[in-house]
Design an enzyme around this catalytic site. Structure first.
Site, PDB file in Angstrom:
ATOM      1  CG  ASP A 168      -2.058   0.879   0.976  1.00 58.39           C
ATOM      2  OD1 ASP A 168      -2.031   1.741   0.131  1.00 58.39           O
ATOM      3  OD2 ASP A 168      -3.080   0.589   1.465  1.00 58.39           O
TER       4      ASP A 168
HETATM    5  C1  NOJ Z   1      -3.906   3.944   0.445  1.00 53.25           C
HETATM    6  C2  NOJ Z   1      -5.041   3.229   0.396  1.00 53.25           C
HETATM    7  O1  NOJ Z   1      -5.245   2.384   1.250  1.00 53.25           O
HETATM    8  C3  NOJ Z   1      -5.107   2.281  -0.805  1.00 53.25           C
HETATM    9  O2  NOJ Z   1      -6.421   1.428  -0.965  1.00 53.25           O
HETATM   10  C4  NOJ Z   1      -4.987   3.056  -2.266  1.00 53.25           C
HETATM   11  O3  NOJ Z   1      -5.122   2.166  -3.460  1.00 53.25           O
HETATM   12  C5  NOJ Z   1      -3.766   3.736  -2.145  1.00 53.25           C
HETATM   13  N1  NOJ Z   1      -3.650   4.515  -0.979  1.00 53.25           N
HETATM   14  C6  NOJ Z   1      -3.432   4.528  -3.434  1.00 53.25           C
HETATM   15  O4  NOJ Z   1      -3.959   5.518  -3.485  1.00 53.25           O
END
Ligand code: NOJ
Length: 752
Positions: A297
């Site tokens: 993530d």
């Molecule tokens: C954080 C989020 O938890 C995730 O779901 C997302 O895809 C990423 N940021 C990228 O924006």
């Protein structure tokens, strides 16, 4: 149409059309060396390899979506990096012209001409915004979810993307968590079917097609279990719960052809998921033979340091990478440390190669080596945006997502003529809050407000007023007085209350899942006028309704409905479309009941009847929902007959048919969503009081009776055993065909 046929089509849809993706998956699994990729690997430097394991945030991404991180390239730096082969791709840049410029640098200037891949968070559409994923789940219709994912892929691929960081398939059981809105609710059976459908929808039947979008089921795994629903919090779930509740949607998504997954910000029992070898290697690779790519993530590799799991950046990289996290998102941490770790002999180059191989295979599977400019045609963007068929689908989906929670005295639908209507609440004329969170590239200015939808449905001389009464979280001077006056002057008052888009989603956990205080005060004042009341809720989670919002004769749960919100609401409110949505999350009686979900395990002291002392409950409320999972009324009255079984025993190689007659006793056509629930009475690990095992959609004309027939096989009765295997052992079961997780008539059978 027979209910059974409808359901089978809905639930099996995609399995035939999926053949090419299934083939691609099978090929990927076969892991036959690809000479072209092996040749590239032989030529790549360690730095180039580490760069193929890094996806940067696009310099064109909006800062509102992701916090600005420490190592993010400017436009010039990104162009230079692309020309040096120093990135695998970029995310959240919805800009086909800039993405094309980057791609040109990569394939014309870089040494090995490896194409970039462009990703983004396409969560519920883009310029055409569909209802939030939780709302869509309320349709209980995976095929509908497949169709909206397909339409989202059309727009996203025209905006320069090859890959979406969706679907979010985390099972969420605590409504305080903001990200409940991004998933399919609390049930693993429904969640698994919707996860698979969304993957099929995004990817289409040819991963190389101009309009295909790679799916990325996330967050692997257990993020939905954050303690107390607090965002980014620790997770303490047992291996049994992990396997029985949280993992099934991932398995379903991978079986449907997803070739990537994203880790989460959470830990599970002290091990951050980004560095969890048990999850990322033992389960994902060794048990499931997942051939695809694991991406971290947003900067979750470096977050191993504040987690207290890694001492410094290098330690974080070593731990994440060796656990099975192939790619670092939005961070140059792999680029700065992987080469040195290999040179020092602390990491085998073969391990690096294996992850790079996965990335290159993914690029190949999505057609990027053959056509690097795939989905990078700036001319397509305008043509693909907000096409009439996508907007029609947005309206259809929004209507099917609305759940009629309550309708005493047939308060709804409202008459289009003859009565004056006062629409009251902070959202009645608002457009900004129609789309909900994660509506990147949505166009709130073009969204249909409730006022616009209502005015379009009524003739120009219809008597209706629109009065905000207050702002979403604050009073406005004279607001309540004006609203009370409007209600007094009308025959019927309609309150439109709830949350703003930012009150749910990432980083939007709350301690109390109630309607904001000022809106509740408005509701009480309007209810005190004695006017017949309808409440429409806007929200990204289940709410604990109180006072006038709970006691109004009619209550509609309408989530965030997207671009066509106002029109869909008017369709339901005036009866042009009969409500058919069902709750994918339980509505508790009080916020303090959370986490609250229908498929809890039985306790040794359940509350039975009126006995309350020394039973499993809180002092103030019974351990029951206000509105149960699966609940949703139609405008008609439906009766469920006896749950009948084809036999009292199910043999190991047999199948059990379960049927019930449903009668439409009311005067209006109805679309019923019949649900099959089971309960295993005795098990080596106690099993939930009810578990969903089937759904059928049935259309019933007034007075009509239809029989729904479900089928169960022993494999449907499997559960996670103490040795963690998934098996169905012999036992006694209760079974219901029911309109929700409560109700229905019980039958019983045994599994031999
Ligand atoms: C954080 C989020 O938890 C995730 O779901 C997302 O895809 C990423 N940021 C990228 O924006």
């Amino acid at each position: 149409m027979n209910g059974r046929a409808f359901s089978r089509r809905a639930f099996l849809a995609g399995s035939v059309a999926l053949a090419p993706v299934a083939r691609a998956l099978a090929q990927a699994r076969a892991q036959a060396p690809d000479p072209h990729i092996e040749d590239l690997l032989r030529q790549m430097t360690l730095e180039e390899k580490a760069a193929q394991l890094t996806i940067f945030r696009s310099p064109t991404a909006s800062a509102a979506i992701n916090p600005q991180g420490p190592h993010e390239p400017t436009r010039e730096e990104a162009l230079a990096d692309a020309g040096r082969g120093m990135a695998a791709g970029y995310f959240n840049g919805f800009d086909p012209a800039f993405n094309r410029a980057l791609q040109q640098r990569a394939v014309e200037d870089s040494r090995l001409r490896i194409p970039l891949i462009f990703a983004g968070d396409v969560i519920h559409g883009l310029k055409t915004t569909f209802p939030i994923p939780l709302a869509e789940a309320a349709s209980f219709d995976p095929e509908l979810c497949r169709r909206t994912a397909r339409a989202s892929a059309e727009e996203a691929s025209a905006l320069g993307l090859h890959w979406t960081f969706a679907p979010m398939v985390d099972i969420a059981r605590d409504e305080r968590w903001g990200r409940v809105m991004e998933g399919a609710g609390e049930d693993p059976w429904l969640g698994a079917r919707i996860a698979a459908a969304r993957v099929r929808g995004f990817q289409g039947d040819d991963l190389r097609a101009e309009n295909s979008l790679l799916a990325c089921p996330k967050h692997f795994a257990g993020y939905g279990g954050v303690e107390g629903g607090m965002e980014y919090n620790s997770v303490e779930i047992s291996e049994t719960a992990l396997r029985q509740v949280h993992l099934p949607p991932f398995e379903a998504a991978f079986a449907a052809g997803a070739l990537t997954t994203m880790t989460g910000f959470n830990d599970v029992a002290g091990v951050p998921s980004t560095a969890d070898r048990h999850l990322l290697t033992e389960i994902l690779r060794e048990e499931w033979r997942f051939p695809g790519l694991v991406v971290s993530d947003f900067q979750s590799v470096r977050e191993l340091i504040p987690h207290g799991f890694a001492a410094d950046e290098e330690d974080a990289v070593l731990k994440a990478f060796t656990a099975g996290c192939d790619v670092a998102l939005s961070d140059d941490i792999y680029v700065r440390h992987l080469p040195a770790l290999v040179r020092d002999g602390r990491l085998a180059e073969a391990a690096l190669d294996q992850s790079v191989r996965r990335m290159l295979r993914l690029k190949k599977a999505s057609g990027l080596f053959a056509n690097p400019y795939r989905s990078l045609d700036p001319g397509r963007a305008a043509k693909a945006a907000r096409r009439p068929e996508a907007l029609a689908l947005a309206r259809e989906t929004a209507r099917k997502s609305i759940v009629l929670l309550k309708n005493e005295n047939n308060q709804l639908p409202l008459p289009k003529t003859g009565k004056s209507l006062a629409f009251i609440g902070p959202f009645v004329s608002d457009k900004d809050q129609t789309l909900g969170n994660w509506s990147l590239n949505g166009m709130p200015e073009l969204a249909v407000s409730l006022e616009e939808g209502v005015r379009a449905a009524l003739s120009s001389d219809a008597r209706c007023t629109f009065t905000p009464g207050c702002a979403a979280e604050s009073e406005i001077p004279g607001g309540i007085e004006a609203a009370v006056q409007a209600a007094r002057e009308a025959d019927i008052a309609v309150l439109y209350l709830g949350e703003t888009g930012k009150m749910s989603g990432e980083s939007a956990a709350t301690t109390s899942i109630v309607i904001p205080h000022c809106q509740q005060a408005l509701a009480e004042a309007v209810a005190a006028t004695g006017r017949p009341l309808v409440v429409i809720l806007k929200h990204g989670r289940a709410l604990a309704l109180q006072g006038a919002a709970r006691d109004a004769p009619a209550v509609l749960c309408s989530w965030f409905l997207g671009s066509e919100s106002g029109r869909a609401l008017a369709d339901i409110v005036f009866g042009d479309f009969a409500p058919q949505g069902r709750l994918p999350v339980s509505f508790p009686r009080a916020p303090g009941q959370e986490p609250f979900y229908y498929d809890h395990r039985p306790t040794g002291r359940p509350q039975i009847g009126d006995v309350t002392d020394f039973t499993a409950r809180y002092r103030e409320v019974a351990n029951e929902p206000l509105f149960a999972f699966g609940h949703g009324l139609t405008f008609s009255v439906l009766d469920y007959g006896e749950t009948k079984l084809s036999a009292p025993r199910l043999s190991r190689d047999g199948a059990l048919k379960i049927s019930a007659r449903i009668v439409n006793r009311g005067g209006r056509a109805a679309h019923e969503v019949a649900q099959l629930y089971i309960h295993r009475r005795v098990a080596a690990i106690t099993q939930p009081v009810r578990q969903l095992k089937g759904v059928q959609h049935v259309a019933l004309a007034p007075g009509e009776t239809k029989e729904v027939v479900f089928e169960l096989r022993p494999s449907d009765l499997a559960y996670v055993q103490p040795d963690l295997s998934m098996r169905a052992d012999a036992g006694l079961f209760d079974i219901w065909i029911a309109p929700s997780a409560v109700g229905g008539q019980k039958a019983s059978f045994s599994l031999d």
